[in-house]
Design a protein around this motif. Structure first.
Motif, PDB file in Angstrom:
ATOM      1  N   GLN A  50       0.830  -1.209   0.000  1.00 31.72           N
ATOM      2  CA  GLN A  50       0.000   0.000   0.000  1.00 31.72           C
ATOM      3  C   GLN A  50       0.860   1.254   0.000  1.00 31.72           C
ATOM      4  O   GLN A  50       0.564   2.263  -0.672  1.00 31.72           O
ATOM      5  N   LYS A  51       1.968   1.229   0.731  1.00 30.50           N
ATOM      6  CA  LYS A  51       2.891   2.356   0.748  1.00 30.50           C
ATOM      7  C   LYS A  51       3.522   2.560  -0.628  1.00 30.50           C
ATOM      8  O   LYS A  51       3.647   3.698  -1.121  1.00 30.50           O
ATOM      9  N   ALA A  52       3.903   1.454  -1.262  1.00 30.23           N
ATOM     10  CA  ALA A  52       4.507   1.545  -2.607  1.00 30.23           C
ATOM     11  C   ALA A  52       3.488   2.065  -3.610  1.00 30.23           C
ATOM     12  O   ALA A  52       3.820   2.829  -4.522  1.00 30.23           O
ATOM     13  N   LEU A  53       2.252   1.658  -3.431  1.00 29.15           N
ATOM     14  CA  LEU A  53       1.208   2.077  -4.367  1.00 29.15           C
ATOM     15  C   LEU A  53       0.939   3.578  -4.280  1.00 29.15           C
ATOM     16  O   LEU A  53       0.496   4.199  -5.265  1.00 29.15           O
ATOM     17  N   ARG A  54       1.213   4.168  -3.130  1.00 29.90           N
ATOM     18  CA  ARG A  54       0.959   5.597  -2.946  1.00 29.90           C
ATOM     19  C   ARG A  54       2.087   6.496  -3.492  1.00 29.90           C
ATOM     20  O   ARG A  54       1.981   7.710  -3.482  1.00 29.90           O
ATOM     21  N   LYS A  55       3.169   5.883  -3.928  1.00 32.29           N
ATOM     22  CA  LYS A  55       4.276   6.681  -4.471  1.00 32.29           C
ATOM     23  C   LYS A  55       3.855   7.367  -5.769  1.00 32.29           C
ATOM     24  O   LYS A  55       3.103   6.813  -6.571  1.00 32.29           O
ATOM     25  N   ARG A  56       4.406   8.521  -5.982  1.00 34.14           N
ATOM     26  CA  ARG A  56       4.102   9.271  -7.203  1.00 34.14           C
ATOM     27  C   ARG A  56       5.013   8.833  -8.338  1.00 34.14           C
ATOM     28  O   ARG A  56       6.130   8.380  -8.126  1.00 34.14           O
ATOM     29  N   ALA A  60       2.123   2.988 -15.191  1.00 35.61           N
ATOM     30  CA  ALA A  60       0.794   2.370 -15.140  1.00 35.61           C
ATOM     31  C   ALA A  60       0.893   0.880 -14.890  1.00 35.61           C
ATOM     32  O   ALA A  60       0.123   0.299 -14.109  1.00 35.61           O
ATOM     33  N   SER A  61       1.869   0.239 -15.525  1.00 30.33           N
ATOM     34  CA  SER A  61       2.008  -1.213 -15.361  1.00 30.33           C
ATOM     35  C   SER A  61       2.419  -1.561 -13.915  1.00 30.33           C
ATOM     36  O   SER A  61       1.939  -2.537 -13.341  1.00 30.33           O
ATOM     37  N   THR A  62       3.311  -0.716 -13.352  1.00 34.56           N
ATOM     38  CA  THR A  62       3.749  -0.956 -11.971  1.00 34.56           C
ATOM     39  C   THR A  62       2.598  -0.738 -11.001  1.00 34.56           C
ATOM     40  O   THR A  62       2.397  -1.499 -10.050  1.00 34.56           O
TER      41      THR A  62
END
Length: 383
Positions: A50-56, A60-62
């Motif tokens: 979830q933390k990685a997903l919030r990175k700017r 799109a694939s990542t």
């Protein structure tokens, strides 16, 4: 005081200890710990994604990859938490902590019913109470349902026997109060716990409608025989009834012996003790004397009299080719007027026999005196 013997009928009634569940509890707790570790691991992994997903600036694939991982881990976490909840329930069930599986009114109902049945000695029904509450039954209905369980019927087994015998069944409160009265009487008398540490010890007494008052009478006899009696009394019980000192308490509490019989035997033993103290054997008529009301004091006085007169009377009887037995002497003292066999006035009574022998002895003595006096009065004749 010798430790009272605990008879088999009490020992066999003692309920075995409940099975040791410590290993089952340990296993269920180990399983819970393992499930919790798995849940914690998924939570930590989920937090990382979830933390990685919030990175700017993510491609799109990542972002799609992270989103899919978050979804998969969340599903795994849900399954792990479900397994943890199941393991926690298992711990509560194994440990008998049923209240922790209930909430609100259901928990209150469980506590009230469990407290009531635990007081009756039926704490083993806690699982049944939980089951019935989960099934939606009310407290009054559950109380009735529990009375049909084998545990309840065993706990109040005396009632079933009373019902079959046509005797009024006791309410649980009356049943418990009667047990409590028995227990208090036995405890106050200093008897070992083997006599009153289990409800089953009192089943036959309750079944037979034996009152606490009767038990008090039995216990009083037992205490008198063990802590207050002199050695001669205990010796008389041993010789007359084969009761060893260590078995005295069990003898007087024996459910198969009626209290009046025990009371008569105790009095007979007191009569036998009076005989032993004066050098006689316990009388074969001791129970008959007890039935006719001879008391310990009367027995002591009677055998004191016999100790002075018995041997002289035997010597007199032998001079005339007759006998004077202990039994005849006893009947002369305690039952004057009875024939040697115990039948009144059908033959010469023992009292009449004693008087006749004494009269013959006096006559013989007077005759010898007369003969002696006559010889001395003859004039001297020189030869």
């Amino acid at each position: 005081m010798t430790t009272p013997y605990i008879p088999p009928e009490f020992q066999e009634d003692i309920t075995p200890d409940p099975p040791d569940r410590s290993q089952d509890i340990a296993r269920s707790r180990a399983e819970l710990a393992k499930r919790k570790m798995l849940s914690d691991r998924y939570e930590a992994t989920l937090a990382d994604y979830q933390k990685a997903l919030r990175k700017r600036g993510l491609k799109a694939s990542t972002r799609t990859y992270y989103a899919r991982r978050v979804s998969a881990i969340r599903r795994a976490l849900d399954a792990a938490e479900e397994g943890q909840a199941f393991a926690q329930r298992r711990v509560y069930e194994t440990a008998g902590q049923w209240d922790k599986l209930l909430k609100g009114e259901h928990r209150n109902a469980y506590h009230a019913l469990n407290a009531m049945f635990t007081q009756m000695g039926l704490g083993s029904l806690s699982g049944k109470i939980f089951q019935y509450i989960e099934e939606g039954y009310g407290a009054d209905t559950i109380a009735l349902l529990l009375q049909d369980t084998p545990e309840y019927k065993q706990r109040f087994a005396g009632n079933e026997a009373r019902r079959k015998a046509g005797v009024a069944v006791l309410s649980p409160a009356e049943y418990l109060a009667t047990e409590s009265a028995y227990r208090q009487i036995l405890s106050n008398a200093g008897l070992p716990k083997g006599f009153y540490d289990n409800p089953a010890d009192f089943t036959n007494w309750i079944a037979g409608d034996v009152s606490p008052t009767e038990i008090k009478g039995r216990v009083d006899l037992a205490v008198a025989a063990t802590t207050q009696a002199n050695p001669a009394f205990k010796d008389a019980l041993r010789r007359m009834y084969g009761v060893d000192q260590s078995h005295l308490v069990a003898y007087f509490l024996d459910r198969n012996r009626a209290l009046p019989i025990l009371q008569k035997q105790a009095t007979a033993a007191e009569i036998g003790a009076a005989a032993i103290q004066r050098g006689f054997r316990p009388s074969i008529y001791a129970e008959a004397f007890a039935t006719e009301g001879v008391t310990r004091e009367q027995a002591q006085a009677g055998y004191a009299q016999l100790a002075e007169t018995f041997q002289p009377m035997q010597a007199i009887a032998r001079r005339f080719g007759l006998t004077w037995t202990q039994e005849e002497a006893e009947r002369d003292v305690f039952e004057p007027g009875l024939a040697p066999g115990g039948t009144p006035f059908t033959a010469e009574s023992v009292t009449e026999k004693r008087k006749r022998l004494a009269s013959q002895e006096r006559a013989l003595f007077r005759g010898r005196q007369g003969a002696s006096a006559g010889g001395l009065s003859q004039p001297y004749r020189q030869t």
